[in-house]
Design a protein around this motif. Structure first.
Motif, PDB file in Angstrom:
ATOM      1  N   VAL A 183       0.841  -1.194   0.000  1.00  0.00           N
ATOM      2  CA  VAL A 183       0.000   0.000   0.000  1.00  0.00           C
ATOM      3  C   VAL A 183       0.879   1.248   0.000  1.00  0.00           C
ATOM      4  O   VAL A 183       0.664   2.187  -0.770  1.00  0.00           O
ATOM      5  CB  VAL A 183      -0.949   0.009   1.209  1.00  0.00           C
ATOM      6  N   ARG A 184       1.878   1.268   0.864  1.00  0.00           N
ATOM      7  CA  ARG A 184       2.771   2.431   0.935  1.00  0.00           C
ATOM      8  C   ARG A 184       3.523   2.650  -0.377  1.00  0.00           C
ATOM      9  O   ARG A 184       3.808   3.788  -0.759  1.00  0.00           O
ATOM     10  CB  ARG A 184       3.760   2.269   2.088  1.00  0.00           C
ATOM     11  N   ASP A 185       3.846   1.570  -1.069  1.00  0.00           N
ATOM     12  CA  ASP A 185       4.572   1.680  -2.328  1.00  0.00           C
ATOM     13  C   ASP A 185       3.658   1.942  -3.516  1.00  0.00           C
ATOM     14  O   ASP A 185       4.125   2.037  -4.659  1.00  0.00           O
ATOM     15  CB  ASP A 185       5.372   0.402  -2.582  1.00  0.00           C
ATOM     16  N   GLY A 186       2.344   2.050  -3.259  1.00  0.00           N
ATOM     17  CA  GLY A 186       1.406   2.358  -4.333  1.00  0.00           C
ATOM     18  C   GLY A 186       1.124   1.208  -5.268  1.00  0.00           C
ATOM     19  O   GLY A 186       0.620   1.405  -6.377  1.00  0.00           O
ATOM     20  N   ILE A 187       1.429  -0.029  -4.834  1.00  0.00           N
ATOM     21  CA  ILE A 187       1.216  -1.191  -5.686  1.00  0.00           C
ATOM     22  C   ILE A 187      -0.206  -1.706  -5.576  1.00  0.00           C
ATOM     23  O   ILE A 187      -0.805  -2.142  -6.561  1.00  0.00           O
ATOM     24  CB  ILE A 187       2.223  -2.301  -5.332  1.00  0.00           C
ATOM     25  N   ALA A 188      -0.775  -1.668  -4.378  1.00  0.00           N
ATOM     26  CA  ALA A 188      -2.139  -2.142  -4.158  1.00  0.00           C
ATOM     27  C   ALA A 188      -2.864  -1.182  -3.232  1.00  0.00           C
ATOM     28  O   ALA A 188      -2.239  -0.435  -2.478  1.00  0.00           O
ATOM     29  CB  ALA A 188      -2.130  -3.549  -3.556  1.00  0.00           C
ATOM     30  N   SER A 189      -4.180  -1.201  -3.301  1.00  0.00           N
ATOM     31  CA  SER A 189      -4.963  -0.308  -2.451  1.00  0.00           C
ATOM     32  C   SER A 189      -6.188  -0.975  -1.841  1.00  0.00           C
ATOM     33  O   SER A 189      -6.944  -0.340  -1.125  1.00  0.00           O
ATOM     34  CB  SER A 189      -5.418   0.926  -3.241  1.00  0.00           C
ATOM     35  N   GLY A 190      -6.402  -2.243  -2.126  1.00  0.00           N
ATOM     36  CA  GLY A 190      -7.572  -2.920  -1.579  1.00  0.00           C
ATOM     37  C   GLY A 190      -8.798  -2.714  -2.451  1.00  0.00           C
ATOM     38  O   GLY A 190      -8.756  -2.086  -3.508  1.00  0.00           O
ATOM     39  N   TYR A 191      -9.921  -3.252  -1.971  1.00  0.00           N
ATOM     40  CA  TYR A 191     -11.181  -3.157  -2.696  1.00  0.00           C
ATOM     41  C   TYR A 191     -11.950  -1.899  -2.312  1.00  0.00           C
ATOM     42  O   TYR A 191     -11.648  -1.239  -1.315  1.00  0.00           O
ATOM     43  CB  TYR A 191     -12.057  -4.379  -2.391  1.00  0.00           C
ATOM     44  N   THR A 192     -12.976  -1.592  -3.101  1.00  0.00           N
ATOM     45  CA  THR A 192     -13.784  -0.406  -2.825  1.00  0.00           C
ATOM     46  C   THR A 192     -14.611  -0.536  -1.558  1.00  0.00           C
ATOM     47  O   THR A 192     -15.112   0.460  -1.037  1.00  0.00           O
ATOM     48  CB  THR A 192     -14.721  -0.105  -4.006  1.00  0.00           C
TER      49      THR A 192
END
Length: 214
Positions: free
Chosen positions: A84-93
């Motif tokens: 998340v910190r590296d901007g690779i994933a952000s999870g679902y809505t």
């Protein structure tokens, strides 16, 4: 309470998280305890500590709000927070991460390229003319076509004469661990990288497995 470690904290210091004042306890000049507010899971929020009369000190994106399905006790928590910190994933809505969900080949294209090109990278627009099963408007089409352009994937099947001699990508298929090993090495070691011959490290990876070929 969550510890905030620093120096020169004074009695009466205040703390805000994402601009929201929180309850604090100043233990000593180097440690403050703070009760964090309820914020959207999977977010990164600024923490600001202000001494009486100033000065203030900001910690950009210091606080990560856990996903409800990846609590701090999870063995994957640190890795999830990192992507998340590296901007690779952000999870679902719906504000969950889905740690046990399979990864599709379409999702994989996004993860791989975000890992390879950090800093808000955006691939060129898709044309819809690379894979016959990936239209320009499909989810992650830009990322899938860029993965092809970089030589990381050739698709899941050879060119098909019945579909304009274009290959298929299989965007909704799940990615196996064997396939991910190949993709990751191509991304981070280069498409010309050839690993040394397999020696049989894993009992469930026979030496004849194509994914283990040098």
């Amino acid at each position: 309470m969550v510890p905030i470690i620093g120096n020169q904290f004074q009695n009466g210091a205040t703390v805000t998280v994402n601009g929201v004042p929180v309850t604090v306890s100043v233990h000593n000049p180097t440690r403050i305890g703070a009760t964090m507010p309820a914020l959207t899971p999977g977010g990164l929020y600024d923490v600001v500590v202000t001494n009486p009369g100033g000065p203030s000190s900001a910690l950009p994106q210091a606080w990560f709000t856990d996903f409800p399905d990846v609590p701090a006790s999870s063995g994957f928590h640190a890795s999830v927070e990192r992507v998340v910190r590296d901007g690779i994933a952000s999870g679902y809505t719906n504000n969950t991460y889905g740690p046990n969900d399979p990864v599709t080949r379409a999702q994989m294209a996004v993860f791989l390229l975000r890992g390879e090109h950090p800093g808000g990278y955006t691939p060129p627009p898709a044309t819809g003319g690379v894979f016959f099963d990936v239209a320009a408007t499909d989810f992650a089409a830009d990322w899938i076509e860029q993965l092809y352009a970089e030589g990381i994937t050739g698709g899941c099947a050879p060119p098909d004469p019945q579909h304009g001699n274009l290959p298929r990508y299989c965007p909704n298929n799940s990615v196996s661990r064997a396939q991910m090993a190949v993709f990751l090495l191509k991304v981070f070691e280069g498409t010309s990288h050839m690993p040394p011959p397999a020696t049989g490290v894993f009992t469930d990876c026979p030496l004849g497995d194509p994914a283990l070929a040098p």
